[in-house]
Motif scaffolding. Sequence first.
Motif, PDB file in Angstrom:
ATOM      1  N   LEU A  23      -0.974  11.879 129.332  1.00 22.62           N
ATOM      2  CA  LEU A  23      -0.531  10.843 128.401  1.00 22.62           C
ATOM      3  C   LEU A  23      -0.374  11.476 127.028  1.00 22.62           C
ATOM      4  O   LEU A  23      -1.336  11.995 126.451  1.00 22.62           O
ATOM      5  CB  LEU A  23      -1.550   9.706 128.346  1.00 22.62           C
ATOM      6  CG  LEU A  23      -1.165   8.499 127.477  1.00 22.62           C
ATOM      7  CD1 LEU A  23       0.088   7.814 128.024  1.00 22.62           C
ATOM      8  CD2 LEU A  23      -2.321   7.505 127.402  1.00 22.62           C
ATOM      9  N   ARG A  24       0.865  11.451 126.504  1.00 19.08           N
ATOM     10  CA  ARG A  24       1.150  12.021 125.197  1.00 19.08           C
ATOM     11  C   ARG A  24       2.001  11.048 124.389  1.00 19.08           C
ATOM     12  O   ARG A  24       3.087  10.661 124.813  1.00 19.08           O
ATOM     13  CB  ARG A  24       1.894  13.358 125.328  1.00 19.08           C
ATOM     14  CG  ARG A  24       1.076  14.503 125.898  1.00 19.08           C
ATOM     15  CD  ARG A  24      -0.092  14.906 125.003  1.00 19.08           C
ATOM     16  NE  ARG A  24       0.353  15.430 123.717  1.00 19.08           N
ATOM     17  CZ  ARG A  24      -0.045  14.953 122.542  1.00 19.08           C
ATOM     18  NH1 ARG A  24      -0.890  13.936 122.472  1.00 19.08           N
ATOM     19  NH2 ARG A  24       0.398  15.487 121.435  1.00 19.08           N
ATOM     20  N   ASP A  25       1.461  10.645 123.245  1.00 19.61           N
ATOM     21  CA  ASP A  25       2.206   9.761 122.337  1.00 19.61           C
ATOM     22  C   ASP A  25       2.788   8.551 123.058  1.00 19.61           C
ATOM     23  O   ASP A  25       3.963   8.208 122.895  1.00 19.61           O
ATOM     24  CB  ASP A  25       3.327  10.540 121.642  1.00 19.61           C
ATOM     25  CG  ASP A  25       2.799  11.638 120.730  1.00 19.61           C
ATOM     26  OD1 ASP A  25       1.618  11.560 120.346  1.00 19.61           O
ATOM     27  OD2 ASP A  25       3.558  12.562 120.419  1.00 19.61           O
ATOM     28  N   ASP A  26       1.965   7.921 123.883  1.00 20.20           N
ATOM     29  CA  ASP A  26       2.338   6.702 124.617  1.00 20.20           C
ATOM     30  C   ASP A  26       3.358   6.956 125.726  1.00 20.20           C
ATOM     31  O   ASP A  26       3.924   6.018 126.272  1.00 20.20           O
ATOM     32  CB  ASP A  26       2.868   5.625 123.661  1.00 20.20           C
ATOM     33  CG  ASP A  26       2.382   4.234 124.052  1.00 20.20           C
ATOM     34  OD1 ASP A  26       1.304   4.137 124.671  1.00 20.20           O
ATOM     35  OD2 ASP A  26       3.083   3.261 123.750  1.00 20.20           O
ATOM     36  N   HIS A  27       3.605   8.226 126.047  1.00 22.52           N
ATOM     37  CA  HIS A  27       4.462   8.578 127.176  1.00 22.52           C
ATOM     38  C   HIS A  27       3.581   9.083 128.314  1.00 22.52           C
ATOM     39  O   HIS A  27       2.801  10.028 128.126  1.00 22.52           O
ATOM     40  CB  HIS A  27       5.453   9.675 126.789  1.00 22.52           C
ATOM     41  CG  HIS A  27       6.478   9.240 125.791  1.00 22.52           C
ATOM     42  ND1 HIS A  27       6.251   9.309 124.434  1.00 22.52           N
ATOM     43  CD2 HIS A  27       7.725   8.741 125.950  1.00 22.52           C
ATOM     44  CE1 HIS A  27       7.324   8.860 123.791  1.00 22.52           C
ATOM     45  NE2 HIS A  27       8.230   8.513 124.684  1.00 22.52           N
ATOM     46  N   LEU A  28       3.706   8.472 129.481  1.00 24.53           N
ATOM     47  CA  LEU A  28       2.978   8.909 130.667  1.00 24.53           C
ATOM     48  C   LEU A  28       3.831   9.945 131.393  1.00 24.53           C
ATOM     49  O   LEU A  28       4.850   9.613 132.000  1.00 24.53           O
ATOM     50  CB  LEU A  28       2.674   7.720 131.576  1.00 24.53           C
ATOM     51  CG  LEU A  28       1.919   8.044 132.877  1.00 24.53           C
ATOM     52  CD1 LEU A  28       0.555   8.667 132.574  1.00 24.53           C
ATOM     53  CD2 LEU A  28       1.763   6.783 133.732  1.00 24.53           C
ATOM     54  N   LEU A  29       3.430  11.210 131.290  1.00 25.29           N
ATOM     55  CA  LEU A  29       4.180  12.301 131.884  1.00 25.29           C
ATOM     56  C   LEU A  29       3.708  12.527 133.308  1.00 25.29           C
ATOM     57  O   LEU A  29       2.500  12.639 133.566  1.00 25.29           O
ATOM     58  CB  LEU A  29       3.996  13.584 131.071  1.00 25.29           C
ATOM     59  CG  LEU A  29       4.245  13.514 129.557  1.00 25.29           C
ATOM     60  CD1 LEU A  29       4.044  14.897 128.934  1.00 25.29           C
ATOM     61  CD2 LEU A  29       5.630  12.976 129.243  1.00 25.29           C
ATOM     62  N   MET A  30       4.659  12.637 134.246  1.00 25.99           N
ATOM     63  CA  MET A  30       4.342  12.918 135.639  1.00 25.99           C
ATOM     64  C   MET A  30       5.500  13.678 136.256  1.00 25.99           C
ATOM     65  O   MET A  30       6.630  13.607 135.759  1.00 25.99           O
ATOM     66  CB  MET A  30       4.080  11.625 136.419  1.00 25.99           C
ATOM     67  CG  MET A  30       5.246  10.633 136.409  1.00 25.99           C
ATOM     68  SD  MET A  30       4.907   9.159 137.406  1.00 25.99           S
ATOM     69  CE  MET A  30       3.465   8.518 136.570  1.00 25.99           C
ATOM     70  N   HIS A  31       5.228  14.418 137.312  1.00 21.55           N
ATOM     71  CA  HIS A  31       6.327  15.124 137.971  1.00 21.55           C
ATOM     72  C   HIS A  31       7.124  14.175 138.856  1.00 21.55           C
ATOM     73  O   HIS A  31       8.339  14.022 138.694  1.00 21.55           O
ATOM     74  CB  HIS A  31       5.817  16.295 138.803  1.00 21.55           C
ATOM     75  CG  HIS A  31       6.907  16.921 139.619  1.00 21.55           C
ATOM     76  ND1 HIS A  31       7.930  17.641 139.036  1.00 21.55           N
ATOM     77  CD2 HIS A  31       7.196  16.864 140.941  1.00 21.55           C
ATOM     78  CE1 HIS A  31       8.775  18.036 139.972  1.00 21.55           C
ATOM     79  NE2 HIS A  31       8.346  17.574 141.135  1.00 21.55           N
ATOM     80  N   SER A  32       6.445  13.554 139.799  1.00 23.48           N
ATOM     81  CA  SER A  32       7.125  12.754 140.826  1.00 23.48           C
ATOM     82  C   SER A  32       7.199  11.293 140.425  1.00 23.48           C
ATOM     83  O   SER A  32       6.248  10.739 139.868  1.00 23.48           O
ATOM     84  CB  SER A  32       6.384  12.869 142.160  1.00 23.48           C
ATOM     85  OG  SER A  32       6.174  14.217 142.517  1.00 23.48           O
ATOM     86  N   ASP A  33       8.327  10.666 140.728  1.00 27.59           N
ATOM     87  CA  ASP A  33       8.492   9.233 140.465  1.00 27.59           C
ATOM     88  C   ASP A  33       7.895   8.451 141.629  1.00 27.59           C
ATOM     89  O   ASP A  33       8.589   7.832 142.421  1.00 27.59           O
ATOM     90  CB  ASP A  33       9.962   8.874 140.234  1.00 27.59           C
ATOM     91  CG  ASP A  33      10.904   9.472 141.267  1.00 27.59           C
ATOM     92  OD1 ASP A  33      10.647  10.598 141.731  1.00 27.59           O
ATOM     93  OD2 ASP A  33      11.909   8.822 141.615  1.00 27.59           O
TER      94      ASP A  33
END
Length: 261
Positions: A135-145
């Motif tokens: 979680l960075r700056d309210d963005h949830l980063l992930m590889h797979s959708d």
Amino acid sequence: MYVVGDVHGHLAELTRALHVAELCDEDGHWTGGEAELWFLGDFVDRGPDGVGVIDLVMRLGEEAAEAGGAVSSLIGNHEVLLLGMYRFGDEQVPDSMGPRSFARSWLLNGGLRSDQDRLTDEHVEWLTNRPVLKLRDDHLLMHSDTAAYLEWGSSIEEVNEAVRHVLKGDDLVDWWECWRKMTTRYAFRGPQGPEIADELLATLGGSTIVHGHSVIADQLGVPPDQIDGPLVYAGDKVLAIDAGLYSGGPCLVVPLPYAGA
């Protein structure tokens, strides 16, 4: 902050894209100052120099830290595949329906012998310590959708620790299940997509999901060379950034927050 999706061994294209974004010079050395850069995984397979991409990202991390910036990455399903091949080879997955092994899936998914031959203990250690969620700056980063991450836990810390435990262990079944979960996709497409995205964000945090893994052109039904930017979808809750570099699309270096979102 910037994010980059699936590179799949295309080192030259990645270096050019980072140079255009003023994050590195023509030789691949950090020029981004205090910027923050996140890779969302899938450095390897389907392209000529996966280990070269890993080496670049590792080095950029060191150079960026010296300049007051940061370069970090998630682990993607192809890193799990690479490491599974490295560790288990053609050992058959117990109780599987039909012939299943990391060697077989690695070959079917574009694995290159040159990447395996050049993989070192340092690479393995670095890869197995990558998170799967951030979680960075309210963005949830992930590889797979995928919503399968929630099968490992109900917080980012639980999920990351669960996957790290698998990748530091020797249970072939657990490894195979990790690979299987991370290959699932398209959770946020269709009429239920916004609702599933909302549920994931409510559980893990953030207001926007950012993912790679699923090629934008495939979602839109157009050739990859027609893609010139990320895809905002699922009620503006999800940002897809994999433009299909290995199949002729561009290497996107996407600033966050994304102006089109």
